[in-house]
Design an enzyme around this catalytic site. Sequence first.
Site, PDB file in Angstrom:
ATOM      1  N   ASN A   1      -7.237 -29.759 138.668  1.00  0.00           N
ATOM      2  CA  ASN A   1      -7.667 -30.645 139.755  1.00  0.00           C
ATOM      3  C   ASN A   1      -6.709 -30.525 140.925  1.00  0.00           C
ATOM      4  O   ASN A   1      -5.500 -30.330 140.772  1.00  0.00           O
ATOM      5  CB  ASN A   1      -7.854 -32.089 139.276  1.00  0.00           C
ATOM      6  CG  ASN A   1      -6.644 -32.707 138.607  1.00  0.00           C
ATOM      7  OD1 ASN A   1      -5.852 -32.020 137.988  1.00  0.00           O
ATOM      8  ND2 ASN A   1      -6.506 -34.010 138.720  1.00  0.00           N
TER       9      ASN A   1
ATOM     10  N   GLU B   1      -6.088 -32.696 144.269  1.00  0.00           N
ATOM     11  CA  GLU B   1      -6.423 -33.906 145.023  1.00  0.00           C
ATOM     12  C   GLU B   1      -6.103 -33.731 146.498  1.00  0.00           C
ATOM     13  O   GLU B   1      -5.521 -32.726 146.919  1.00  0.00           O
ATOM     14  CB  GLU B   1      -5.683 -35.097 144.404  1.00  0.00           C
ATOM     15  CG  GLU B   1      -6.137 -35.325 142.965  1.00  0.00           C
ATOM     16  CD  GLU B   1      -5.533 -36.551 142.301  1.00  0.00           C
ATOM     17  OE1 GLU B   1      -4.546 -37.097 142.836  1.00  0.00           O
ATOM     18  OE2 GLU B   1      -6.056 -36.944 141.245  1.00  0.00           O
TER      19      GLU B   1
ATOM     20  N   CYS C   1     -12.255 -31.317 141.073  1.00  0.00           N
ATOM     21  CA  CYS C   1     -11.977 -31.424 139.637  1.00  0.00           C
ATOM     22  C   CYS C   1     -11.579 -30.070 139.053  1.00  0.00           C
ATOM     23  O   CYS C   1     -11.934 -29.009 139.591  1.00  0.00           O
ATOM     24  CB  CYS C   1     -13.211 -31.906 138.895  1.00  0.00           C
ATOM     25  SG  CYS C   1     -13.650 -33.612 139.205  1.00  0.00           S
TER      26      CYS C   1
ATOM     27  N   GLU D   1     -12.743 -28.710 136.357  1.00  0.00           N
ATOM     28  CA  GLU D   1     -13.914 -27.956 135.900  1.00  0.00           C
ATOM     29  C   GLU D   1     -14.549 -27.194 137.065  1.00  0.00           C
ATOM     30  O   GLU D   1     -14.980 -26.044 136.918  1.00  0.00           O
ATOM     31  CB  GLU D   1     -14.962 -28.894 135.286  1.00  0.00           C
ATOM     32  CG  GLU D   1     -14.482 -29.634 134.059  1.00  0.00           C
ATOM     33  CD  GLU D   1     -13.865 -30.988 134.376  1.00  0.00           C
ATOM     34  OE1 GLU D   1     -13.198 -31.113 135.428  1.00  0.00           O
ATOM     35  OE2 GLU D   1     -14.024 -31.909 133.573  1.00  0.00           O
TER      36      GLU D   1
ATOM     37  N   CYS E   1     -16.612 -35.450 134.611  1.00  0.00           N
ATOM     38  CA  CYS E   1     -17.320 -36.444 135.422  1.00  0.00           C
ATOM     39  C   CYS E   1     -18.777 -36.006 135.594  1.00  0.00           C
ATOM     40  O   CYS E   1     -19.156 -34.882 135.238  1.00  0.00           O
ATOM     41  CB  CYS E   1     -16.633 -36.617 136.781  1.00  0.00           C
ATOM     42  SG  CYS E   1     -16.980 -35.288 137.953  1.00  0.00           S
TER      43      CYS E   1
ATOM     44  N   CYS F   1     -19.316 -32.786 137.516  1.00  0.00           N
ATOM     45  CA  CYS F   1     -18.937 -31.572 136.782  1.00  0.00           C
ATOM     46  C   CYS F   1     -19.925 -31.262 135.663  1.00  0.00           C
ATOM     47  O   CYS F   1     -20.147 -30.099 135.334  1.00  0.00           O
ATOM     48  CB  CYS F   1     -17.520 -31.714 136.229  1.00  0.00           C
ATOM     49  SG  CYS F   1     -16.284 -31.564 137.535  1.00  0.00           S
TER      50      CYS F   1
HETATM   51  O1  LIG Z   1     -12.999 -34.253 133.809  1.00  0.00           O
HETATM   52  C1  LIG Z   1     -12.273 -34.566 134.773  1.00  0.00           C
HETATM   53  C2  LIG Z   1     -11.977 -35.899 135.095  1.00  0.00           C
HETATM   54  C3  LIG Z   1     -11.139 -36.156 136.160  1.00  0.00           C
HETATM   55  N1  LIG Z   1     -10.612 -35.125 136.887  1.00  0.00           N
HETATM   56  C4  LIG Z   1      -9.683 -35.395 137.983  1.00  0.00           C
HETATM   57  C5  LIG Z   1     -10.260 -35.901 139.270  1.00  0.00           C
HETATM   58  C6  LIG Z   1      -9.073 -36.630 139.868  1.00  0.00           C
HETATM   59  O2  LIG Z   1      -8.223 -35.692 140.527  1.00  0.00           O
HETATM   60  C7  LIG Z   1      -8.340 -37.162 138.661  1.00  0.00           C
HETATM   61  C8  LIG Z   1      -8.574 -38.617 138.381  1.00  0.00           C
HETATM   62  O3  LIG Z   1      -9.940 -38.901 138.344  1.00  0.00           O
HETATM   63  O4  LIG Z   1      -8.764 -36.380 137.554  1.00  0.00           O
HETATM   64  C9  LIG Z   1     -10.908 -33.814 136.586  1.00  0.00           C
HETATM   65  O5  LIG Z   1     -10.409 -32.880 137.237  1.00  0.00           O
HETATM   66  N2  LIG Z   1     -11.749 -33.580 135.547  1.00  0.00           N
HETATM   67 ZN   LIG Z   2     -15.532 -33.641 137.892  1.00  0.00          ZN
END
Ligand SMILES: O=c1ccn([C@H]2C[C@H](O)[C@@H](CO)O2)c(=O)[nH]1
Ligand SMILES: [Zn+2]
Length: 144
Positions: A48, A50, A59, A61, A91, A94
């Site tokens: 991920n 941000e 994310c 994925e 999520c 994804c």
């Molecule tokens: O399956 C998931 C769930 C959350 N996140 C990330 C999004 C965000 O940066 C952080 C918190 O939600 O985790 C992912 O990358 N994948």
């Molecule tokens: Zn996601």
Amino acid sequence: MNTAPGTVPHELIAAATSIREKAYAPYSHFKVGAAMFCDDGHIYSGCNVENAAYPEGICAEGGAISAMVAAGGRRIIEAVVCGAAEPCPPCGGCRQKLREFAAPETKVHMVDPAGKILLTRTLAELLPDSFGPDNLGVSVGTPR
Ligand SMILES: O=c1ccn([C@H]2C[C@H](O)[C@@H](CO)O2)c(=O)[nH]1
Ligand SMILES: [Zn+2]
């Protein structure tokens, strides 16, 4: 790579746990790594990333799937998501991204940072009655 039925390739788990450490998550402090085993025999991974403009974060994925597609991969055989001590389910967005490139029976394993499998679900369990290319009359991706 070991792809015997019923076993999760060690390399696939290792790819998810190791890329998780590269995650850029200064806001949530929740690092995630994901790895896709593609039918081209390669593993594609992502973490991920941000952003100060929160909705622009991506994310793990999605990053892994983008890497796969950019390399020419189109079909996910198995996926691993590595979050924290509790299972990190993909999520909703994804799940839909996975659905584009994976079959309903494709397994998504959720592992902890040490690589222990905490939960395994099929894509169909994660996203039942899904909308896909066939709903648009388009024949791409994984036949079903
Ligand atoms: O399956 C998931 C769930 C959350 N996140 C990330 C999004 C965000 O940066 C952080 C918190 O939600 O985790 C992912 O990358 N994948
Ligand atoms: Zn996601």
